[in-house]
Design an enzyme around this catalytic site. Structure first.
Site, PDB file in Angstrom:
ATOM      1  N   ASP A 392     -44.122 -54.790 -52.337  1.00 11.77           N
ATOM      2  CA  ASP A 392     -42.883 -55.147 -53.009  1.00 11.77           C
ATOM      3  C   ASP A 392     -41.985 -53.909 -53.045  1.00 11.77           C
ATOM      4  OD1 ASP A 392     -41.072 -56.615 -54.635  1.00 11.77           O
ATOM      5  OD2 ASP A 392     -41.917 -55.666 -56.409  1.00 11.77           O
ATOM      6  N   LYS A 393     -40.717 -54.087 -53.351  1.00  8.60           N
ATOM      7  CA  LYS A 393     -39.814 -52.934 -53.424  1.00  8.60           C
ATOM      8  C   LYS A 393     -39.578 -52.506 -54.867  1.00  8.60           C
ATOM      9  CE  LYS A 393     -35.316 -53.140 -53.101  1.00  8.60           C
ATOM     10  NZ  LYS A 393     -34.858 -52.288 -54.238  1.00  8.60           N
ATOM     11  N   THR A 394     -38.976 -53.396 -55.653  1.00  8.33           N
ATOM     12  CA  THR A 394     -38.595 -53.039 -57.019  1.00  8.33           C
ATOM     13  C   THR A 394     -39.832 -52.857 -57.890  1.00  8.33           C
ATOM     14  OG1 THR A 394     -36.588 -54.322 -56.736  1.00  8.33           O
ATOM     15  CG2 THR A 394     -37.196 -53.716 -58.984  1.00  8.33           C
ATOM     16  N   PHE A 523     -32.634 -66.948 -66.354  1.00  8.73           N
ATOM     17  CA  PHE A 523     -32.713 -66.524 -64.951  1.00  8.73           C
ATOM     18  C   PHE A 523     -34.016 -67.052 -64.340  1.00  8.73           C
ATOM     19  CE2 PHE A 523     -34.263 -63.698 -61.670  1.00  8.73           C
ATOM     20  CZ  PHE A 523     -33.145 -63.464 -60.896  1.00  8.73           C
ATOM     21  N   ARG A 772     -34.665 -61.011 -49.489  1.00  7.74           N
ATOM     22  CA  ARG A 772     -34.340 -62.321 -50.049  1.00  7.74           C
ATOM     23  C   ARG A 772     -35.533 -63.269 -49.989  1.00  7.74           C
ATOM     24  NH1 ARG A 772     -30.180 -61.332 -53.253  1.00  7.74           N
ATOM     25  NH2 ARG A 772     -28.152 -61.120 -52.247  1.00  7.74           N
ATOM     26  N   ASP A 799     -45.923 -55.229 -58.435  1.00  8.17           N
ATOM     27  CA  ASP A 799     -46.017 -54.974 -59.877  1.00  8.17           C
ATOM     28  C   ASP A 799     -45.558 -56.139 -60.731  1.00  8.17           C
ATOM     29  OD1 ASP A 799     -42.956 -53.613 -61.082  1.00  8.17           O
ATOM     30  OD2 ASP A 799     -43.247 -54.680 -59.204  1.00  8.17           O
ATOM     31  N   ASP A 803     -45.112 -61.210 -57.409  1.00  9.96           N
ATOM     32  CA  ASP A 803     -45.983 -60.645 -56.375  1.00  9.96           C
ATOM     33  C   ASP A 803     -47.395 -61.213 -56.430  1.00  9.96           C
ATOM     34  OD1 ASP A 803     -43.921 -58.855 -55.536  1.00  9.96           O
ATOM     35  OD2 ASP A 803     -44.395 -57.572 -57.232  1.00  9.96           O
TER      36      ASP A 803
END
Length: 1112
Positions: A392-394, A523, A772, A799, A803
């Site tokens: 994952d990135k964030t 959200f 995306r 995290d 994921d």
């Protein structure tokens, strides 16, 4: 009237199939109606696997499902029922030892689960009965009971919130034990029962609740604002009253206990393959001996010698039956070639070895005060076999610690800290607008940031009713929201908190503004936006919305987009996370309609999410775009160095993120996933939509990219890892919509091979960025790679809750203990605090775990073949009479006592290469990739080595016995002395072989290796030095002591050990010479090599890990 209103609110429009009716307080709604108590499960939680009564049969059943255990059980039964050459104890005792150790381990683990269950089930709760607080145990709560919960207590079951101590019926809850999120969530009581705040009033309530049957989804069923889940904790609220709707194993937490699918490592599969090979060897040996026995007995004087006449019963026995029993007898005689104790040793090695990860201080993070955690010890060695890393990135590559950088209002950029009421404003490029936006638009934008969120303010920070801004502490499940609220604060608008349903904002003039919070549209990953509906003091109703540009732009006026789009794209290129902000005025009539639709959707028992989404879509249209925000998510410490090391180790790294392509691409360059010379191939909505027909354009791009890569990497290239240093590097970028097009394309002749072409492109790219991505798409990507030819080993690291799907799908799942909750950490196989820890986890721990267990497996089969081969050869010299070569005590103790501890210590402590060297030179990781040490070559090497040594043991002793007398007094030795000499040479040889393989000596290695040899000698003297009353034949009496009284036997034992180990010692000498030359070559290369260079791959030589140490 009240009862009807309450029922309508809770139950929905009509009674549906698959629902349950709960009577509050277990009182009938009408006194005239007959009340029949419904049967629901009690509130006991059962996470244990066994009970006192079913432990023995259930555990035995599970253990005998393992093929080796079942095999030895059959052998034991054969020994009991058929006249076999060895005692049933020889196979029964090792089997009993294995079964007992495993049962104790599993029983202890289940006892811990029972203890944890009892702590929950026996905890004290208070039930409201007959207008009194009644103290009970948690397990005695029934559906319908009214439960009182006080501050900092955990909810004992799933409750519907009836009332709280607050006037507005709200309470604050933390769900850290469910999803890891430590932020407080606000829950609301059912409106009709908000005023019932005393024991007497709540007990007088007569109502029924109709709700869905239990289901595991934490966020479905009754509205989450009313439902308090078991395991969550009440915070900042003195007490609440709730009615139990789901209890015990029907609570959502219990339904989420479902275990993860069993993951099996490549080593386990190799063990099963080796077992089949050795089982075939066993059957072959038994068949050969049975055949040769009857060939040998075809001569009459061999079949029935004068000293051993057959009985009448033996002569009349059916010959086929006799051959079958002889075959079984030979099977029993040679059965120790199958190492049953290996399973226990492997389990102990995995269980004890996992502690080294938890104890590693390099994995300790002072910020969260935690280290690494091992949730699954069965996959330790798989960490050394990873081919693909999906990250994952964030929060994984980045810190997930957001900092507000700048904002854009009507095309004007605001950056820096406001001084009084002025923001620092400038424009990007030749935009024909004033230096700053209109004052009213600025305030509208800042109010939107202060109102459109789910941030909560820590209480007890007020002085005389006025909030001291400096003391405000914001809490939220999303760091983005906190950053935006703090960003608004920098420009003079401060979110103060929520009080009695009103959101309070302090404006630039230090005035408190209050807005009634009417609805929050939360959200989610599909909508990628959130909205709030608020009512101003003047009665205006406003909707504020914030979300990704792709989710907001289609819902605002087209002429407003261009003003903001330039800033959004520029910020994304800088690597910032961007959000667009919009608003809309809602007329009172429209709001009444929307409010009614939202309430109906929330109360729906079926398809609630779909109905809510439909209402959201209708509301969030024709909005007006105000501006956009840019938040920086800093790269994690050593993230770039870790990715470089993984690339150098030959691993392919894919980034799977939900972020914008520009933001993700910038992060990939920053963390060196993409190098400056990497040529990027894009399969995104932007490139595909250049043509009217998307599928045609997609097929055109896929074909073009494949041709380009095939020219660069011809099929003759043996190793893509090696080709990285010789050819242009390529990276692939794909987004979620294009991936859906590839995976779900129509099956016509032009598109049915999209997936195969896409995979060919991915295989030849050094790095892949998927942006995306929805959570399900992440799992689809991992599954697609898992099913590639060759079944590459995949690892996923993330995290957040989004994921979890890819973490569960991959062979090895790593959870980061991040700021997006602990769901990823809880569902992972291993959990580490930071992404940088992945480097040591794979390159050092994974490498060592694999080498250790691979050596353990090969060594077990090796030493058992050494053990049984002399027994097989002995049959050629005893007329195939099934005469054992070894005493029954030696047969029983060989695997349990004499040779078990040295290999266990080796498999826990061995470091054939220093840990610092493994982490500093990632290329070493490639030398063990592809399960290199358990391939056919090393397996044959160990097998032939065992065959050579077993032959030396037997024939060396055989030639020694060509001398008729080995003792000074002329006494002749017998067959038990012969077998004991062979066994002594065997034990010393296989133990010293392990000593030669050991590179990292500790006092434990010395103790178990030399201690095992000393124990064997002591046991042999002890076993043969006493006349044992329970033995019918004292065949070993004084044999060992008498044997060692001969100098010839001493010399023979030493000579045979030396001859047996001579191939290994010769290899050590040759490797020492090679090591010197390798050192000189390496010192020359170090000057020119750097870590970022893609390494070449040298094929792993045969034999064992010890070859790895020659590099240094």
């Amino acid at each position: 009237m009240f009862r009807r209103s309450f029922n309508r609110f809770c139950a929905g429009e009509e009674k549906r199939v698959g629902t349950r009716t709960v009577f509050v307080g277990n009182h009938p709604v009408s006194e005239t109606e007959a009340y029949i108590a419904q049967k629901f499960c009690d509130n006991r939680i059962v996470s244990s696997k066994y009970t006192l009564w079913n432990f023995l049969p259930k555990n035995l059943f599970e253990q005998f499902r393992r093929i080796a255990n079942f095999y030895f059980l059959i052998i034991f039964l054969v020994q009991v029922t058929v006249d076999t050459p060895t005692s049933p104890i020889t196979s029964g005792l090792p089997l009993f030892f294995v079964i007992t150790v495993t049962a104790i381990k599993q029983g202890y683990e289940d006892w811990l689960r029972h203890r944890a269950d009892n702590e929950v089930n026996k905890s004290t709760v208070y039930i409201i009965e007959n207008a009194k607080r009644v103290k009970k145990e948690s397990e005695k709560i029934k559906v319908g009971d009214i439960v009182e919960v006080q501050a900092d207590e955990t909810f004992p079951c799933d409750l519907i919130l009836l009332s709280s101590c607050t006037v507005d019926g709200t309470c604050y809850v933390t769900t850290a034990s469910l999803d890891g999120e430590s932020n407080c969530k606000t829950h609301y009581a059912v409106r009709d029962t908000t005023e019932l705040r005393t024991v007497e009033s709540i007990d007088n309530l007569r109502a029924a609740i109709e709700c869905e049957q239990p289901q595991p989804d934490l966020y479905k069923s009754l509205g989450p604002e009313n439902l308090l889940l078991k395991g969550a904790t009440l915070k900042n609220t003195k007490k609440i009253y709730g009615v139990a709707v789901y209890t015990g194993m029907e609570t959502k937490m219990a339904l989420n206990y479902q275990g993860k699918s069993q993951k099996r490592s490549a080593v386990e599969k190799s063990i099963n393959a080796f077992l089949i090979v050795y089982l075939f060897i066993l059957l072959t040996k038994a068949a050969i001996c049975t055949t040769l026995k009857y060939v040998w007995q075809s001569t009459p004087y061999n079949d029935e010698p004068w000293y051993n006449q057959k009985t009448q019963k033996e002569r009349e026995t059916w010959k086929v039956l006799k051959m079958f029993t002889d075959f079984l007898s030979f099977m029993v005689l040679f059965n120790f070639i199958i190492p049953v104790s290996m399973y226990v040793t492997v389990e102990m090695q995995k269980f004890l070895g996992s502690f080294f990860i938890s104890w590693d201080n390099d994995f300790y993070d002072e910020e969260i005060n935690e280290g690494a955690l091992v949730n699954t010890s069965d996959l330790n060695e798989e960490l050394g076999q990873v081919d693909y890393v999906f990250t994952d990135k964030t929060g994984t590559l980045t810190e997930n610690s957001m900092e507000f950088i700048e904002c854009c209002i009507d095309g004007h950029k605001y950056k820096g800290v406001a001084q009084e009421t002025d923001g620092l404003s400038q424009t990007d490029g030749p935009l024909p607008y004033f230096d700053r936006a209109d004052k009213s638009r600025e305030e509208l934008f800042l109010r939107a940031l202060c109102l459109c969120h789910t941030v909560e303010v820590k209480t007890n920070d007020t002085v005389d009713g006025v909030t001291q801004s400096a003391e405000l502490t914001y809490m939220s499940s999303s760091p983005d929201e906190i950053a935006l609220v703090k960003g608004a604060k920098k420009y003079g608008f401060t979110f103060v908190g929520v009080q009695n349903g009103y959101m309070r904002v302090e404006n630039q003039r230090k005035e408190i503004e209050e807005y009634e919070l009417l609805h929050t549209l939360n959200f989610d990953a599909v909508r990628r936006r959130m909205s709030v509906i608020v009512k101003t003091h003047s009665g205006d109703i406003l909707l504020f919305c914030k979300g990704a540009d792709s989710a907001v732009f289609p819902r605002v006026q087209n002429h407003e987009i261009e003003l903001i789009k330039v800033h959004v794209e520029h910020n994304a290129m800088e690597g910032y996370r961007t959000l667009c902000v919009a608003f809309k005025e809602i007329s009172p009539d429209d709001y009444e309609r929307v409010n009614r639709q939202l309430i109906e959707a929330k109360m729906a028992l079926q398809d609630r999410e779909e109905k809510m989404e439909k209402v959201f879509d209708e509301i969030e249209t024709d909005m007006h775009l105000i501006g956009a925000t840019a938040v920086e998510d800093k790269l994690q410490d050593q993230a770039a160095e870790t990715i470089e090391a993984l690339h150098a180790a030959g691993l392919k790294v894919w980034v799977l993120t939900g972020d914008k392509m520009e933001t993700a691409k910038s992060t990939c360059y920053a963390c060196r996933l993409f190098q400056t010379n990497t040529e990027l191939l894009e399969l995104t909505t932007k490139t595909v939509e250049e043509s009217e027909r998307k599928e045609d354009r997609l097929h055109e791009l896929l074909t073009e990219y494949r041709k380009k890569l095939l020219r660069e990497f011809p099929k003759s290239t043996r190793s893509l890892k090696k080709a990285w240093t010789e050819h242009q590097e390529y990276g692939l970028i794909i987004d979620g919509s294009t991936l859906s097009l590839i995976l779900n394309s129509s099956q016509d002749s032009g598109s049915n091979n999209y997936k195969s072409i896409f995979l060919q492109i991915c295989m030849k790219c050094t790095a892949v960025l998927c942006c995306r991505m929805a959570p399900l798409q992440k799992a689809q990507i991992v599954r697609m790679v898992k099913n590639l030819k060759g079944s590459p080993i995949t690892l996923s690291i993330g995290d957040g809750a989004n994921d979890v799907s890819m973490i569960l799908e991959s062979h090895v799942g790593i959870g980061i203990k991040g700021k997006e909750g602990r769901q990823a950490s809880r569902n992972s196989d291993y959990s580490v605090p930071k992404f940088k820890h992945l480097k040591k986890l794979l390159l050092a721990h994974g490498h060592l775990y694999y080498v250790r267990i691979a050596h353990l497996v090969q060594y077990f089969f090796y030493k058992n073949l050494c053990f049984i081969l002399p027994q097989f050869l002995y049959q050629f010299f005893c007329g195939f009479s099934q005469q054992p070569l070894y005493d029954a005590a030696y047969l029983t103790m060989y695997n349990i006592c004499f040779t078990s501890l040295p290999i266990l210590a080796y498999s826990l402590l061995e470091q054939h290469i220093n840990i610092d060297t493994l982490t500093s030179d990632p290329r070493l990781y490639m030398k063990i990739s592809g399960n290199a040490m358990l391939q056919l070559g090393p397996f044959l090497y160990w097998t032939f080595l065992a065959a050579f040594e077993g032959t030396v043991f037997f024939f060396g002793t055989y030639f020694l016995f060509q001398t008729t007398s080995l003792d000074e007094n002329g006494k002749v030795y017998g067959n038990w002395t012969f077998g004991t000499i062979v066994f002594t040479v065997l034990v010393f040889t296989v133990t010293l072989k392990l000593a030669l393989d050991t590179r990292f000596w500790t006092w434990i290695n010395h103790f178990v290796i030399w201690g095992s040899l000393a124990f064997y000698v002591f046991f042999s003297f002890f076993w043969g030095g006493i006349i044992w009353p329970f033995l019918k034949q004292q065949r070993m009496y004084f044999v060992f002591a008498q044997m060692l009284s001969s100098v010839s036997i001493w010399l023979a034992i030493i000579l045979l050990i030396f001859i047996s180990l001579s191939p290994e010692m010769l290899l050590i000498v040759l490797k020492s010479v090679r090591r010197r030359s390798a050192r000189s070559d390496l010192s020359c290369k170090k000057a020119s090599d750097s870590l970022s260079t893609r390494p070449s791959v040298r094929p792993l030589l045969l034999r064992t890990f010890s070859d790895e140490s020659n590099i240094f």
